[in-house]
Enzyme design. Structure first.
Site, short mmCIF file in Angstrom:
data_model
loop_
_atom_site.label_atom_id
_atom_site.label_comp_id
_atom_site.label_asym_id
_atom_site.label_seq_id
_atom_site.Cartn_x
_atom_site.Cartn_y
_atom_site.Cartn_z
N PHE A 115 0.85 -1.19 0.00
CA PHE A 115 0.00 0.00 0.00
C PHE A 115 0.88 1.23 0.00
O PHE A 115 2.04 1.19 0.46
CB PHE A 115 -0.92 0.01 1.23
CG PHE A 115 -2.38 -0.01 0.90
CD1 PHE A 115 -3.17 1.13 1.05
CD2 PHE A 115 -2.99 -1.16 0.43
CE1 PHE A 115 -4.52 1.11 0.74
CE2 PHE A 115 -4.33 -1.20 0.13
CZ PHE A 115 -5.10 -0.06 0.28
N GLN A 235 -7.63 15.09 2.86
CA GLN A 235 -6.96 14.25 1.87
C GLN A 235 -7.83 14.01 0.63
O GLN A 235 -9.01 13.69 0.75
CB GLN A 235 -6.61 12.90 2.50
CG GLN A 235 -5.89 11.96 1.56
CD GLN A 235 -5.54 10.66 2.26
OE1 GLN A 235 -6.35 9.74 2.30
NE2 GLN A 235 -4.34 10.59 2.83
N HIS A 237 -8.05 11.39 -2.30
CA HIS A 237 -7.59 10.09 -2.78
C HIS A 237 -7.33 10.21 -4.27
O HIS A 237 -8.15 10.75 -5.01
CB HIS A 237 -8.65 9.03 -2.49
CG HIS A 237 -8.17 7.62 -2.65
ND1 HIS A 237 -7.82 7.08 -3.87
CD2 HIS A 237 -7.96 6.63 -1.74
CE1 HIS A 237 -7.44 5.82 -3.71
NE2 HIS A 237 -7.51 5.54 -2.41
N LEU A 247 -14.47 5.17 -4.94
CA LEU A 247 -13.05 4.87 -4.89
C LEU A 247 -12.68 3.62 -5.66
O LEU A 247 -13.40 2.61 -5.65
CB LEU A 247 -12.60 4.65 -3.44
CG LEU A 247 -12.29 5.87 -2.60
CD1 LEU A 247 -11.41 5.47 -1.44
CD2 LEU A 247 -11.65 6.98 -3.38
N GLU A 250 -6.59 1.72 -3.34
CA GLU A 250 -5.14 1.71 -3.48
C GLU A 250 -4.61 0.28 -3.63
O GLU A 250 -3.52 0.06 -4.15
CB GLU A 250 -4.53 2.36 -2.24
CG GLU A 250 -3.16 2.94 -2.43
CD GLU A 250 -2.87 3.95 -1.33
OE1 GLU A 250 -1.77 3.90 -0.81
OE2 GLU A 250 -3.76 4.76 -1.01
N ARG A 281 -0.62 9.31 -0.67
CA ARG A 281 -1.76 9.76 -1.47
C ARG A 281 -1.66 11.23 -1.89
O ARG A 281 -2.06 11.59 -3.00
CB ARG A 281 -3.06 9.52 -0.69
CG ARG A 281 -3.40 8.06 -0.59
CD ARG A 281 -4.57 7.83 0.33
NE ARG A 281 -4.96 6.42 0.31
CZ ARG A 281 -5.90 5.90 1.08
NH1 ARG A 281 -6.55 6.68 1.93
NH2 ARG A 281 -6.19 4.63 1.01
N HIS A 351 -11.61 12.71 0.10
CA HIS A 351 -11.70 11.38 0.71
C HIS A 351 -11.70 11.37 2.23
O HIS A 351 -12.54 10.73 2.84
CB HIS A 351 -10.54 10.53 0.18
CG HIS A 351 -10.51 9.13 0.71
ND1 HIS A 351 -11.60 8.28 0.66
CD2 HIS A 351 -9.52 8.43 1.32
CE1 HIS A 351 -11.28 7.11 1.19
NE2 HIS A 351 -10.03 7.18 1.63
N ARG A 391 -2.85 11.20 5.72
CA ARG A 391 -2.99 9.83 6.23
C ARG A 391 -2.49 8.82 5.21
O ARG A 391 -2.81 8.91 4.02
CB ARG A 391 -4.45 9.53 6.55
CG ARG A 391 -4.68 8.08 6.98
CD ARG A 391 -6.12 7.80 7.29
NE ARG A 391 -7.01 7.86 6.15
CZ ARG A 391 -7.13 6.92 5.22
NH1 ARG A 391 -6.37 5.84 5.26
NH2 ARG A 391 -8.00 7.05 4.24
#
Length: 575
Positions: A115, A235, A237, A247, A250, A281, A351, A391
């Site tokens: 990730f 954030q 994404h 989404l 990831e 991200r 996100h 994050r």
């Protein structure tokens, strides 16, 4: 009638359910939720939960903590990040023991995938750290915890909207809530209250957040006089389905998917040569926006709708259908694209809120050195702060289970010695009058206010920011808050009046939009997800500090508190 409980949890996502499960060991516990629990937004989390199990690669929690701090651009409180990484391991095994069906390695261990931003040996190379259940990890967490709560006799009040936090000085007294089924305002008396209401991405036009993610907890807490922390950091994404915000996890890139521009070039080689498509991200979102702004994006209907492609077709149909089945179904349903055959059109989508209700590592709400007795928060609505300015992927689910569990355990201990709170005799009357006023006469419809709020936040307080755009966005939000005063419901009935609910939610979003825009304009640097084209560098000398913001008399007041940098000194963030 006043409902009396030892502990009331607001929100039935992963953090709320885990807190309720732990609190119920000693406390008569209720969960108040605007949704049926298994519809909570935790269920939308796809890719996995990060934990240094070392089942695929060598790993340890210290590396996880370092990645969390570095990924958060050193605005992370480091002792909190250490707790997050260390307790993630046991939290995953606890979930497994409670019945969560994780995907498995051929040897039968919990499988792990790569990730973004997760590395071994302090940034040396990517690591397999994300534990997953296909691409339905959040949903499996939700189902597992809900079943355990039912087993442990937690009381559920579904389709109740929180309106007001009741305090006796700095001690919790209870809550005022709106029951959708009857249209009545109810009062809950409690020794302890925990907010786990999730995020507030619906302030943006293109978002991965569900319609219910309207920031109810932070807005209610802020109106009780408690400032919110680090609200400028939101954030985006990098891979939401074009124009929709749904989404594409990831995990697709973790399995080997690559981002391509209109020339078919793997452009992340230019932006993050070590981690490539699995950089944090904020970096990937900015890279995509840069490709689009420099004319290398795929053309949308308007320039603002340009996008890039995420290609997983080279992975083969067996991998796509086994590892990311839900994503494959989404793309076939909404795009008529089979990801085993063709690339998927993606663009950054709002996100996750890094900021929220300020708490300590036990979930206790703290502000200006004041600990509010019996008041807790956990999950996305809270700010511990373990996410800092950005994050890492998988850390949202880690946050839910680690700090939801810690808060629940603290509540279980706290209520055994806490005295009964005093609830004002007129509790709820102000909110009853407010709802009656919404129905008393005709006025403006909330729809145009909602649409304008989302558009101005998307255009002016998005991936890239500058003084002029944020000033314009802030002025727009202030004007919309004035227009909102004229909003009234068209539907006057009491039962299941979703128009009343929508207006209450819009009020929360407008307040949080104002604080987000003002906090972003105030921070004159670029850090993590807060990227300014007029202040392009991170400025640790002036801005290595948390923002605390609240609204008073229509104006945003900002204060600060220090960041815990007790383990690693801040260094430039390179990948």
């Amino acid at each position: 009638m006043i409902h009396e409980f030892d502990a009331v949890i607001v929100g039935a996502g992963g953090a709320g359910l885990y807190a309720a499960l732990e609190a119920s060991k000693t406390a008569k516990t209720a969960v108040v939720s605007k949704l049926y629990p298994t519809r909570s937004h935790t269920g939308a989390a796809q890719g996995g939960i990060g934990a240094a199990l070392g089942n695929v690669d060598e790993d340890n929690p210290e590396w996880h903590a370092f990645d969390t701090i570095k990924g958060g651009d050193y605005l992370v409180d480091q002792q909190a990040a250490k707790i997050l990484a260390e307790e993630a391991v046991q939290a995953v095994y606890d979930l497994e023991n409670r019945g969560l069906p994780f995907s498995r390695t051929p040897e039968g261990r919990i499988d792990q995938r790569r990730f973004g931003g997760h590395t071994r040996n302090f940034g040396e190379a990517p690591v397999h750290r994300s534990c997953y259940a296909a691409d339905r990890t959040g949903n499996m967490i939700l189902q597992t915890l809900y079943q355990q709560c039912i087993k442990n006799q937690v009381h559920f009040f579904d389709e109740f909207q929180v309106l007001e936090l009741l305090l006796d000085g700095t001690r919790v007294a209870g809550l005022v809530v709106f029951e959708l089924a009857t249209g009545e305002v109810k009062v809950f008396k409690a020794k302890a209250v925990l907010f786990a209401t999730g995020g507030f991405g619906r302030m943006y036009r293109i978002t991965s957040n569900a319609h219910a993610n309207t920031g109810d907890g932070p807005a209610v807490v802020m109106r009780a006089g408690i400032p919110l922390e680090d609200m400028e950091f939101f954030q985006f994404h990098p891979t939401g389905i074009k124009d929709m915000g749904i989404l594409i996890t990831e995990g697709v890139r973790g399995e080997g998917g690559i981002l391509l521009n209109r020339d078919g070039e793997r452009f992340m080689e230019h932006y993050a040569p070590t981690l490539l498509d699995l950089a944090p991200r904020d970096m990937v979102s900015r890279a995509i926006m840069t490709e689009i702004q420099e004319g290398r994006g795929m053309r949308g209907d308007r320039r603002i709708d340009d996008y890039v492609m995420l290609d997983a077709s080279h992975l083969g149909r067996e991998v796509v259908e086994r590892k990311i089945p839900d994503i494959a179904d989404f793309c076939k349903t909404y795009l008529a694209v089979d990801p085993a055959e063709k690339p998927m059109p993606v663009q950054p989508t709002a996100h996750y809120a890094m900021g929220g209700i300020p708490t300590d590592v036990d979930g206790r709400v703290t502000a200006a050195e004041t600990v509010y007795e019996g008041l807790y928060a956990a999950g996305e609505c809270a700010c511990v702060s373990v996410h800092g300015a950005n994050r890492l992927g998988t850390n949202s689910l880690v946050d839910l289970v680690v700090f939801g569990r810690r808060a629940g355990r603290h509540i279980a201990e706290y209520v055994t010695g806490a005295r009964q709170p005093r609830v004002p005799s007129d509790a709820g009357e102000q909110m009853r009058s407010r709802i009656a006023e919404l129905k008393r006469q005709d006025g403006a419809h909330p729809g145009p206010v909602y649409d304008r709020m989302q558009s101005t936040m998307m255009e002016n307080v998005g991936v890239y920011r500058d003084h002029d755009r944020m000033t314009r966005g802030l002025a727009d939000i202030r004007g919309l808050r004035e227009t909102f005063k004229e909003v009234r419901v068209q539907d006057k009935q009491s039962r299941f009046n979703t128009e009343v609910l929508g207006i209450l939610e819009l009020e929360n979003l407008l307040d949080l939009s104002l604080i987000t825009a003002a906090s972003a304009l105030n921070r004159t640097e670029s850090r993590g997800a807060h990227s300014r084209v007029d202040y392009t560098e991170r400025d640790d000398d002036r801005w290595l500090k948390h923002t605390l913001a609240r609204i008073e008399d229509g104006e945003v007041h900002i204060a600060y508190k220090p960041v815990d940098t007790s383990i690693w000194e801040p260094k430039p963030r390179t990948y």
